[in-house]
Structures are given as C-alpha cells and as structure tokens.
Design an enzyme around this catalytic site. Structure first.
Site, PDB file in Angstrom:
ATOM      1  N   HIS A 186      -2.216  -8.742  -2.100  1.00 33.65           N
ATOM      2  CA  HIS A 186      -0.922  -9.285  -1.680  1.00 33.65           C
ATOM      3  C   HIS A 186      -1.023  -9.888  -0.287  1.00 33.65           C
ATOM      4  O   HIS A 186      -1.991  -9.641   0.447  1.00 33.65           O
ATOM      5  CB  HIS A 186       0.174  -8.220  -1.756  1.00 33.65           C
ATOM      6  CG  HIS A 186      -0.105  -6.993  -0.943  1.00 33.65           C
ATOM      7  ND1 HIS A 186      -0.973  -6.012  -1.370  1.00 33.65           N
ATOM      8  CD2 HIS A 186       0.328  -6.606   0.269  1.00 33.65           C
ATOM      9  CE1 HIS A 186      -1.038  -5.061  -0.461  1.00 33.65           C
ATOM     10  NE2 HIS A 186      -0.270  -5.406   0.562  1.00 33.65           N
ATOM     11  N   HIS A 199      -5.034  -8.915   0.837  1.00 34.24           N
ATOM     12  CA  HIS A 199      -5.717  -7.614   0.863  1.00 34.24           C
ATOM     13  C   HIS A 199      -5.159  -6.710  -0.233  1.00 34.24           C
ATOM     14  O   HIS A 199      -4.104  -6.976  -0.803  1.00 34.24           O
ATOM     15  CB  HIS A 199      -5.551  -6.932   2.232  1.00 34.24           C
ATOM     16  CG  HIS A 199      -4.132  -6.577   2.556  1.00 34.24           C
ATOM     17  ND1 HIS A 199      -3.191  -7.517   2.927  1.00 34.24           N
ATOM     18  CD2 HIS A 199      -3.479  -5.382   2.540  1.00 34.24           C
ATOM     19  CE1 HIS A 199      -2.036  -6.915   3.135  1.00 34.24           C
ATOM     20  NE2 HIS A 199      -2.170  -5.616   2.895  1.00 34.24           N
ATOM     21  N   ASP A 210      -4.235  -2.549  -0.543  1.00 35.40           N
ATOM     22  CA  ASP A 210      -3.975  -1.524   0.472  1.00 35.40           C
ATOM     23  C   ASP A 210      -5.037  -0.430   0.529  1.00 35.40           C
ATOM     24  O   ASP A 210      -5.383   0.184  -0.483  1.00 35.40           O
ATOM     25  CB  ASP A 210      -2.589  -0.905   0.248  1.00 35.40           C
ATOM     26  CG  ASP A 210      -1.490  -1.888   0.652  1.00 35.40           C
ATOM     27  OD1 ASP A 210      -1.738  -2.725   1.546  1.00 35.40           O
ATOM     28  OD2 ASP A 210      -0.401  -1.813   0.055  1.00 35.40           O
TER      29      ASP A 210
HETATM   30  C1  SIN Z   1       1.966  -5.091   3.274  1.00 29.90           C
HETATM   31  O1  SIN Z   1       0.871  -5.621   3.376  1.00 29.90           O
HETATM   32  O2  SIN Z   1       2.094  -3.979   2.774  1.00 29.90           O
HETATM   33  C2  SIN Z   1       3.197  -5.800   3.764  1.00 29.90           C
HETATM   34  C3  SIN Z   1       3.791  -6.680   2.727  1.00 29.90           C
HETATM   35  C4  SIN Z   1       5.068  -7.328   3.194  1.00 29.90           C
HETATM   36  O3  SIN Z   1       5.605  -6.958   4.247  1.00 29.90           O
HETATM   37  O4  SIN Z   1       5.556  -8.206   2.502  1.00 29.90           O
END
Ligand code: SIN
Length: 290
Positions: free
Chosen positions: A266, A107, A109
């Site tokens: 990410h 996704h 953010d």
């Molecule tokens: C997130 O999606 O912001 C979390 C990423 C993570 O905890 O590695």
C-alpha cells in the site's frame, strides 16, 4: 453492476471497487460486538478481495480494538509511538506544518520483522477535503502476471528487509527522516528484530496462493550485494505497482480499510499540503512467511 457483487454472503453485501482488488462491504456496524458468523463472512470477503472498505462507521479506539482483536494479537510498531492511552493504536497525523507523511511509499507492513503483520485496519478520523487517498497492489497478480521463466528464477530467492534506513527514507534513519515531522513520535525499537530475510515468493497460509512478497523495506537478496539486487528490486516494484495491479480509495471520515499484508502493498498519497489528516491504525500479528 451485478457481476461486481460478491454473492453467497448472508450477513454482508460486498461490491468490488476495481478490477485488481478492493471491495466495499456494507450492512455491518463495526462498533458492535459482531457474531462469529459475521466475522467469518468478513474474513471471506478479505481473502477474496485483499482489501475491504467499510463506510460511515463510528469507532472509538476501544471499539476499533475490540474488532481488531477478533483477528489475532495486536502488533506494536517497533519504531512509532502509539497513543498515550492506547499504545496498540497508532495515530497517523499529518498537519499543514508537516511536510512528510507516514506510509508515503509502497510497502507491506512490518515485513522487516520475523513475523510480519497479517493485516492492518485504518480508520479515518479527519480527512482532507480532497487528496490523502491510499492505494493498494495485488501481489498475487504481480506474481502470476510474470513470465514462467521469471517466476522460475524468483521462486528460490530470499529478500532481506530492514526497518530503518529503507529506500524511501533517502538513506536516513527513521529518526533523521522524521526529524521535521512534528506530529508523530519515533521510538527506539529496542531488542525487536528489524532486519529479516523472507522468501521473495510466499504462500498465503489461508488461500494457498503464491504472492510476490516485496516492498520498500527490501534492500537486497540473500547472498547478493545491494548493487546486484537493485535492478531486480526496482523491476519487481515497478511491475507490482502497475496501474492494472492496483486500487485507490477515497477516504471520508468514518471509513475503515482492512487489508491483508500477506498479498498486498500500500501507499499513502501525500497531496494535501494545507490540510490535516488523522487516522487510527491497528496492526494484527502475522506468522512466519513460507
Ligand atoms: C500506512 O502505511 O499504514 C498508512 C496508510 C495511510 O495512512 O493511508
């Protein structure tokens, strides 16, 4: 190794960690109030590498917030409760009692809001002995590596994202999905807009480059049904996350990652069932995608 170094910086040293994106930045203490010229070099390193990593930092929520404020206003997560004393800081916690992790799907953010987050800073407080890595994609590369015909077809499309009930939540609302996740609290988004339409191909406001703006929050294309949209969404997600479009970061406590949500996705890997992982996340407001 020299070829992997980003040269031209006076205050920092930048070394790429993968072919597609990602670089480690050295020579800077993020706990200090940094001069403008150092911030300008960090900004360039971020624009060049899409996600940058700093090792061996000692940050409190206050000093992490001071660094984050150099990039813009702080974004408050519409669904997740921030820390009691620092509502702008989201403590991401997974303990051995928690089965699900936060961010365990590809996704970008807050792409379900009208002005999705420009960037996110994640600081590792406690990490598992092994596992709990995070991965990122290069969404410029995802777009540029498509055929010309495909790009022509995608260019005018708009994608509809929703913050609740998104693909990795098995058709459940966030509250239902996280019901057995005891370490983080879900809140009601109130009047915050959580269903939004954005261009599928967006232009990065600082680099001028075009990137495929897709992620797990996208559930259909404008003027199309979910059934009609799904095969194309699945293809674009699979294409974006091909190994050669990604990098992967092994956390140590004291590491900080700073990524640009305008050109990356990410994924937080959930592979440490018996261990604890605690991270402090701050998200910076962005602008309206075009
Ligand atoms: C997130 O999606 O912001 C979390 C990423 C993570 O905890 O590695």
């Amino acid at each position: 190794m020299t070829a992997l170094r980003n040269s031209g910086f006076r205050h920092i040293e930048v070394e790429r960690i993968a072919g597609a994106l990602g670089a480690e930045v050295r020579g800077v203490d993020l706990g200090q109030d940094l001069p403008d010229e150092v911030i300008a070099e960090i900004r360039q390193a971020l624009l060049d590498n899409l996600v940058i990593f700093f090792r061996d930092q000692t940050l409190t929520p206050e000093t992490q917030l001071r660094f984050a404020r150099r990039w813009g206003e702080i974004h408050l997560h519409p669904y997740m409760q921030g820390m009691d004393d620092y509502p702008e800081v989201l403590e991401i916690v997974k303990t051995p009692q928690d089965k699900k992790n936060f961010g365990g799907s590809w996704h970008s953010d807050q792409m379900f809001t009208a002005q999705p987050a420009m960037g996110t800073m994640l600081y590792a407080v406690e990490v598992p002995r092994a596992g709990g890595d995070t991965m990122w994609t290069n969404q410029y590369l995802a777009y540029e590596s498509l055929s010309e015909g495909m790009r022509r077809m995608l260019d005018p499309l708009k994608a509809v994202s929703r913050g609740d009930n998104f693909s990795s939540h098995d058709g459940k609302t966030r509250k239902e999905y996280y019901a057995d996740k005891i370490s983080m609290k879900v809140k009601d988004p109130g009047s915050t807009q959580t269903v939004t339409t954005h261009p599928l191909v967006r232009t990065h406001p600082e680099t001028g480059r075009r990137a495929l703006f897709i992620g797990g929050h996208v559930h259909r294309f404008e003027d199309m049904t979910e059934g009609e949209s799904r095969p194309l969404i699945d293809f674009l997600m699979q294409h974006s996350t091909r190994p050669e479009h990604t990098c992967r970061f092994r956390w140590r406590s004291g590491s900080l990652a700073f990524w640009d949500n305008r050109c990356t996705q990410h994924f937080a890997i959930n592979d440490y069932p018996a261990e604890t992982r605690i991270m402090h996340r701050i998200t910076i407001c962005g602008d309206t995608p075009f």
